[in-house]
Design an enzyme around this catalytic site. Structure first.
Site, PDB file in Angstrom:
ATOM      1  N   HIS A  23       0.835  -1.202   0.000  1.00 40.31           N
ATOM      2  CA  HIS A  23       0.000   0.000   0.000  1.00 40.31           C
ATOM      3  C   HIS A  23       0.871   1.254   0.000  1.00 40.31           C
ATOM      4  CE1 HIS A  23      -3.948  -1.979   1.518  1.00 40.31           C
ATOM      5  NE2 HIS A  23      -3.153  -2.899   1.012  1.00 40.31           N
ATOM      6  N   HIS A 381       2.888 -13.730  -8.119  1.00 35.35           N
ATOM      7  CA  HIS A 381       1.667 -14.006  -7.370  1.00 35.35           C
ATOM      8  C   HIS A 381       0.513 -13.132  -7.841  1.00 35.35           C
ATOM      9  CE1 HIS A 381       3.235 -10.413  -5.646  1.00 35.35           C
ATOM     10  NE2 HIS A 381       2.322 -10.308  -4.703  1.00 35.35           N
ATOM     11  N   TRP A 384      -1.149  -6.530  -7.535  1.00 36.07           N
ATOM     12  CA  TRP A 384      -1.407  -5.526  -8.576  1.00 36.07           C
ATOM     13  C   TRP A 384      -0.194  -4.647  -8.836  1.00 36.07           C
ATOM     14  CZ3 TRP A 384      -3.778  -5.246 -12.721  1.00 36.07           C
ATOM     15  CH2 TRP A 384      -4.267  -4.057 -13.295  1.00 36.07           C
ATOM     16  N   GLU A 389       3.934  -3.203 -12.738  1.00 34.11           N
ATOM     17  CA  GLU A 389       5.344  -3.005 -13.030  1.00 34.11           C
ATOM     18  C   GLU A 389       5.779  -3.868 -14.209  1.00 34.11           C
ATOM     19  OE1 GLU A 389       7.218  -3.728  -9.282  1.00 34.11           O
ATOM     20  OE2 GLU A 389       6.452  -1.872  -8.387  1.00 34.11           O
ATOM     21  N   GLN A 406      -5.802 -11.093  -6.277  1.00 30.84           N
ATOM     22  CA  GLN A 406      -4.882 -11.720  -7.222  1.00 30.84           C
ATOM     23  C   GLN A 406      -5.556 -12.600  -8.284  1.00 30.84           C
ATOM     24  OE1 GLN A 406      -2.026 -13.537  -4.566  1.00 30.84           O
ATOM     25  NE2 GLN A 406      -1.652 -11.558  -3.568  1.00 30.84           N
TER      26      GLN A 406
END
Length: 493
Positions: A23, A381, A384, A389, A406
């Site tokens: 976060h 995994h 987000w 990226e 996910q």
């Protein structure tokens, strides 16, 4: 003589963010971009004391303030767990009441202190786990906006879950055959394994029920306050989901990721120590272009011993060099909100007998790795942040989703973008070695214009267009900043 009017206060954005690395990173990056969009604005960033002291370990006091090289000021708030929340020690049932009470008192004091220093807060921007922040904004008469750091599709699913579709979503998510589908207003059909895991929770005894309870509180506040929803996505990627909640103003401002060496440097204040950060890049420099399989499952997920073994064997079976980020204690362990991953103890460790083939580390600079020409695919995994990226670097993905948003991210990567391959899990939720090898080969293959790599490259171009000057996300962020400036001027009159 007429009294001269004092100049209106500069717009001042206060970011309130939970103390979780996933976060903090996107919120810090948005804070820096917001300052660039509104040069006259001030930005203060507040996360929990436990995270703040890990971000700034050299401060003389855990609650000390700091300013980064973008001009963003850092002031911590208390969430009631200044030494970190520990599931084995602290009672889960007390969490929401304790964080709400401590957070409300602490944030109110921060706002008052900033005003006393001539820096009144004109807008509070919060992430979704600090569910008490909107009430503070409302009580203090300060406009607020939520920064949604997951896909717009996850936001739309949660919104409809709390607005008449909860039973249908829970039924679909818990379908034992995993073949059920659900259609939500404004959304395409979604299968059971494409839904955020929270919608499957039907009992307060569930180990993640706290997440569902916090989301319920959040959406109740959204219904009442109707703040602007800033989403870390872009229009070309999620056009349906961004318009699937007509009762709220939902706008894309992403992808919010580091966009160059300067951003990498200015966004480097996190909870990781960065010892030997160059080791991974030095190793990658010795590998051919697009030859390396990069593997990372983020900072919170644990991996079973069996999954670790299958992962290692699968990587070795590809015959390709691999860079694997395996956080210490992540095997058969449980990460907690106060966990602080440590740097690699052996940056040159390998994958068992084939240690010349692979490099295993506990931390790396992910954006530098994904930007390196030697990297050919990313086994992820599907957090987000990691997915965005990878998208912005044009790196194909092997999606291995675990929980929360996910599965929805994996759906976006494979079904909506075609920029990755989703791995199939066995009955124990493990990706077996042969399945991993199959997915890596598909992701690494050229395949011409219709291949995964070519599609990943096209999405890289679309993402770049969104945040470029005049792009859809850049315009949305500039409009938000301009609106806040206007609001600050009007409120001072």
């Amino acid at each position: 003589m007429a009294m001269e009017k004092s100049p209106p206060p500069a717009p001042h954005f206060l970011f309130v963010v939970s103390g979780i690395q996933g976060h903090i990173n996107p919120a810090r990056r948005l804070a820096a971009r917001l300052m660039a969009s509104a040069p006259a604005a001030r930005v203060t960033f507040s996360t929990a004391v436990s995270a703040h002291r890990l971000m700034f370990p050299s401060l003389p006091s855990p609650a000390g303030e700091d300013v980064d090289d973008t001009g963003v000021a850092y002031v911590p708030h208390s969430d009631g767990y200044d030494d970190g929340y520990k599931p084995g020690v602290h009672a889960r049932d007390d969490y929401m009441a304790r964080t709400r009470a401590a957070g409300t008192e602490s944030l109110s004091a921060i706002v008052a202190a900033l005003a006393a220093r001539g820096r009144p807060v004109t807008c509070i921007v919060y992430t979704f786990l600090v569910v008490w922040a909107p009430a503070v904004a409302r009580a203090l008469g300060i406009p607020s906006a939520i920064y949604w750091i997951q896909p717009a599709a996850a936001f739309a699913v949660y919104y409809h879950y709390f607005h008449g579709h909860g039973e249908a979503l829970a039924s679909c998510a818990n379908d034992p055959a995993r073949g059920a589908v659900v259609r939500l207003p404004g959304m395409p059909l979604l299968r059971s394994d494409e839904l955020p895991s929270a919608v499957s929770i039907v009992s307060p005894e569930h180990k993640h029920y706290l997440l569902l309870a916090m989301l319920r509180d959040l959406f109740e506040d959204l219904d009442e306050l109707k703040p602007r929803v800033l989403v870390n996505t872009f229009d070309a990627l999620e056009p349906d989901a961004l318009r699937a909640v007509p009762d709220l103003e939902v706008v894309a401002v992403g992808p919010v990721v580091p966009d160059g060496e300067a951003s990498l440097s200015s966004s480097s204040t996190d909870m990781f120590r960065r010892d030997d950060a160059s080791a991974c890049v030095d190793w990658l420099d010795t590998k051919p272009a697009r030859s390396v399989v990069y593997v990372s499952f983020g900072t919170l997920l644990s991996m079973s011993k069996r999954q670790e073994e299958e992962m290692r064997r699968g990587l070795e079976a590809t015959g390709r060099p691999y860079l694997w980020v395996a956080r210490q204690g992540a095997v058969d362990g449980g990460a907690t909100l106060d966990s602080a991953p440590t740097p690699a103890a052996d940056a040159g460790g390998g994958g068992g007998e084939g240690d010349a083939q692979g490099m295993v580390v506990e931390w790396c600079d992910q954006m530098k790795v994904l930007s390196h020409p030697a990297v050919g695919c990313f086994v992820t995994h599907c957090g987000w942040n990691s997915a965005l990226e990878s998208i912005t670097r044009g790196v194909p993905m092997v999606a291995v989703p675990q929980w929360t948003d996910q599965p929805t991210v994996a759906w976006l990567v494979e079904a909506r973008m075609g920029a990755g391959v989703r791995a199939r899990l066995d009955g124990e939720g493990v990706v077996e070695r042969g399945e991993l090898q199959r997915c890596v080969e598909l992701a690494m293959a050229g395949g011409g214009d219709g291949g995964v790599r070519a599609r990943a490259e096209r999405w890289r171009e679309r993402a770049a267009e969104a945040v470029a000057a005049g792009g859809s996300s850049e315009r949305n962020l500039r409009a938000f900043a301009s609106g806040a400036v206007t609001q600050a001027v009007c409120s001072s009159r």
